[in-house]
Design a protein around this motif. Structure first.
Motif, mmCIF file in Angstrom:
data_model
loop_
_atom_site.group_PDB
_atom_site.id
_atom_site.type_symbol
_atom_site.label_atom_id
_atom_site.label_comp_id
_atom_site.label_asym_id
_atom_site.label_seq_id
_atom_site.Cartn_x
_atom_site.Cartn_y
_atom_site.Cartn_z
ATOM 1 N N PHE A 2 49.880 36.883 41.881
ATOM 2 C CA PHE A 2 48.966 37.622 40.994
ATOM 3 C C PHE A 2 48.163 38.633 41.814
ATOM 4 O O PHE A 2 47.735 38.334 42.928
ATOM 5 N N VAL A 3 47.948 39.784 41.237
ATOM 6 C CA VAL A 3 47.042 40.772 41.820
ATOM 7 C C VAL A 3 46.118 41.268 40.710
ATOM 8 O O VAL A 3 46.588 41.632 39.625
ATOM 9 N N LEU A 4 44.826 41.266 40.966
ATOM 10 C CA LEU A 4 43.838 41.778 40.021
ATOM 11 C C LEU A 4 43.204 43.025 40.610
ATOM 12 O O LEU A 4 42.820 43.025 41.792
ATOM 13 N N LYS A 5 43.106 44.085 39.798
ATOM 14 C CA LYS A 5 42.505 45.328 40.257
ATOM 15 C C LYS A 5 41.487 45.834 39.241
ATOM 16 O O LYS A 5 41.820 46.056 38.083
ATOM 17 N N ASN A 6 40.248 45.961 39.710
ATOM 18 C CA ASN A 6 39.144 46.497 38.890
ATOM 19 C C ASN A 6 39.023 45.781 37.547
ATOM 20 O O ASN A 6 38.845 46.414 36.494
ATOM 21 N N VAL A 7 39.114 44.457 37.595
ATOM 22 C CA VAL A 7 39.079 43.653 36.376
ATOM 23 C C VAL A 7 37.637 43.343 35.978
ATOM 24 O O VAL A 7 36.870 42.788 36.762
ATOM 25 N N LYS A 8 37.318 43.723 34.730
ATOM 26 C CA LYS A 8 35.995 43.404 34.188
ATOM 27 C C LYS A 8 36.158 42.706 32.849
ATOM 28 O O LYS A 8 37.051 43.055 32.064
ATOM 29 N N PRO A 21 48.292 34.311 46.211
ATOM 30 C CA PRO A 21 49.652 34.295 46.755
ATOM 31 C C PRO A 21 50.576 33.280 46.088
ATOM 32 O O PRO A 21 50.123 32.286 45.517
ATOM 33 N N ALA A 22 51.875 33.564 46.175
ATOM 34 C CA ALA A 22 52.894 32.664 45.638
ATOM 35 C C ALA A 22 53.090 31.466 46.554
ATOM 36 O O ALA A 22 52.891 31.550 47.765
ATOM 37 N N PHE A 55 48.432 41.854 37.538
ATOM 38 C CA PHE A 55 49.872 41.887 37.751
ATOM 39 C C PHE A 55 50.394 40.494 38.062
ATOM 40 O O PHE A 55 49.759 39.727 38.785
ATOM 41 N N PHE A 56 51.569 40.172 37.513
ATOM 42 C CA PHE A 56 52.269 38.919 37.826
ATOM 43 C C PHE A 56 53.620 39.286 38.423
ATOM 44 O O PHE A 56 54.446 39.894 37.772
ATOM 45 N N LYS A 57 53.780 38.982 39.695
ATOM 46 C CA LYS A 57 55.001 39.330 40.428
ATOM 47 C C LYS A 57 55.320 40.824 40.295
ATOM 48 O O LYS A 57 56.457 41.228 40.097
ATOM 49 N N GLY A 58 54.263 41.623 40.352
ATOM 50 C CA GLY A 58 54.408 43.065 40.355
ATOM 51 C C GLY A 58 54.429 43.732 38.994
ATOM 52 O O GLY A 58 54.387 44.959 38.900
ATOM 53 N N THR A 59 54.481 42.943 37.929
ATOM 54 C CA THR A 59 54.534 43.493 36.579
ATOM 55 C C THR A 59 53.188 43.291 35.877
ATOM 56 O O THR A 59 52.640 42.189 35.906
ATOM 57 N N PRO A 60 52.647 44.344 35.237
ATOM 58 C CA PRO A 60 51.377 44.169 34.516
ATOM 59 C C PRO A 60 51.520 43.111 33.416
ATOM 60 O O PRO A 60 52.538 43.077 32.714
ATOM 61 N N LEU A 61 50.514 42.266 33.270
ATOM 62 C CA LEU A 61 50.558 41.237 32.221
ATOM 63 C C LEU A 61 50.711 41.853 30.839
ATOM 64 O O LEU A 61 51.287 41.235 29.939
ATOM 65 N N THR A 62 50.209 43.063 30.672
ATOM 66 C CA THR A 62 50.301 43.729 29.368
ATOM 67 C C THR A 62 51.746 43.999 28.972
ATOM 68 O O THR A 62 52.038 44.214 27.794
ATOM 69 N N GLU A 63 52.652 43.989 29.949
ATOM 70 C CA GLU A 63 54.072 44.260 29.678
ATOM 71 C C GLU A 63 54.904 42.980 29.580
ATOM 72 O O GLU A 63 56.121 43.047 29.400
ATOM 73 N N ILE A 64 54.258 41.825 29.699
ATOM 74 C CA ILE A 64 54.973 40.548 29.664
ATOM 75 C C ILE A 64 54.654 39.821 28.366
ATOM 76 O O ILE A 64 53.482 39.693 27.984
#
Length: 206
Positions: A2-8, A21-22, A55-64
């Motif tokens: 998982f990667v979080l960027k500018n999450v509010k 990390p995985a 992101f989950f494994k490089g893909t935005p959660l919004t696309e999953i």
């Protein structure tokens, strides 16, 4: 993983950047009200950030797809749900959701033993104590064998000795199977199981 960027999220979370990390055990700590559970819920889309991206494994959660994500990323809430029916029916509920093969009763008994729950498959979980319900729900999640386990205060209803033993078992389970384990806790004793320790304060990562 998982990667979080500018999450509010409301006035609860404000995370500029965070990497989970995985195949590691990540423990999230902090005082009550610091956003620990909110963060965990975001990782399997139970709630979505007001801004920023996850992101989950490089893909935005919004696309999953949410259902597909929750088959891979399974969350155990602090106050787990007990479904109508006996112990066996409760154990199988997660497997039916994830579309996985139904195991033999012997495997179900093994997972009950693993979580130190001495109950029969025909017993009624409605009569269980809070700690017993928590362990039953944990057994249900472990049976699903997901890629990612999200555990919210998994020992809150257990005495300290039992709680530590359970987390030791779950940690070994995760490591032996290459799982990603993310655990929220206020118990400082559980920090020792962490490969990665994240501390939140006022919704920010310290």
């Amino acid at each position: 993983m998982f990667v979080l960027k500018n999450v509010k999220y409301k006035d609860i979370l404000n995370i500029e950047e965070l990497h989970i990390p995985a195949r590691k055990i990540t423990v999230i700590t902090g005082k009550s009200g610091t956003g620990k559970t909110t963060l965990l819920k975001m990782l399997n889309k139970l709630i979505s950030p007001d801004s920023g991206e996850i992101f989950f494994k490089g893909t935005p959660l919004t696309e999953i797809d949410s259902v597909e994500l929750r088959r891979k990323v399974v969350m155990l809430p602090q106050f787990p749900v007990v479904f109508p029916g006996n112990v066996k029916e409760n154990l199988l509920m997660g497997l039916k959701f994830s579309g996985k093969k139904i195991p033999h009763d012997e495997e179900l008994r093994k997972i009950l033993k693993f979580v130190m729950l001495e109950k029969d498959l025909n017993d009624d979980p409605e009569k269980f104590s809070g700690g017993e319900k928590q362990r039953l729900a944990l057994a249900r999640v472990l049976l699903m064998d997901p890629e990612v386990l999200l555990l919210d205060e998994p020992t809150s209803s257990l005495d300290e000795k039992t709680g530590i033993e359970i987390i030791k078992k779950v940690s070994n389970f995760a490591k032996s199977r290459g799982k990603t384990l993310v655990m929220v806790t206020h118990n400082p004793e559980l920090r020792k199981f962490a490969d990665v320790l994240i501390e939140l304060k006022n919704g920010r990562v310290l």
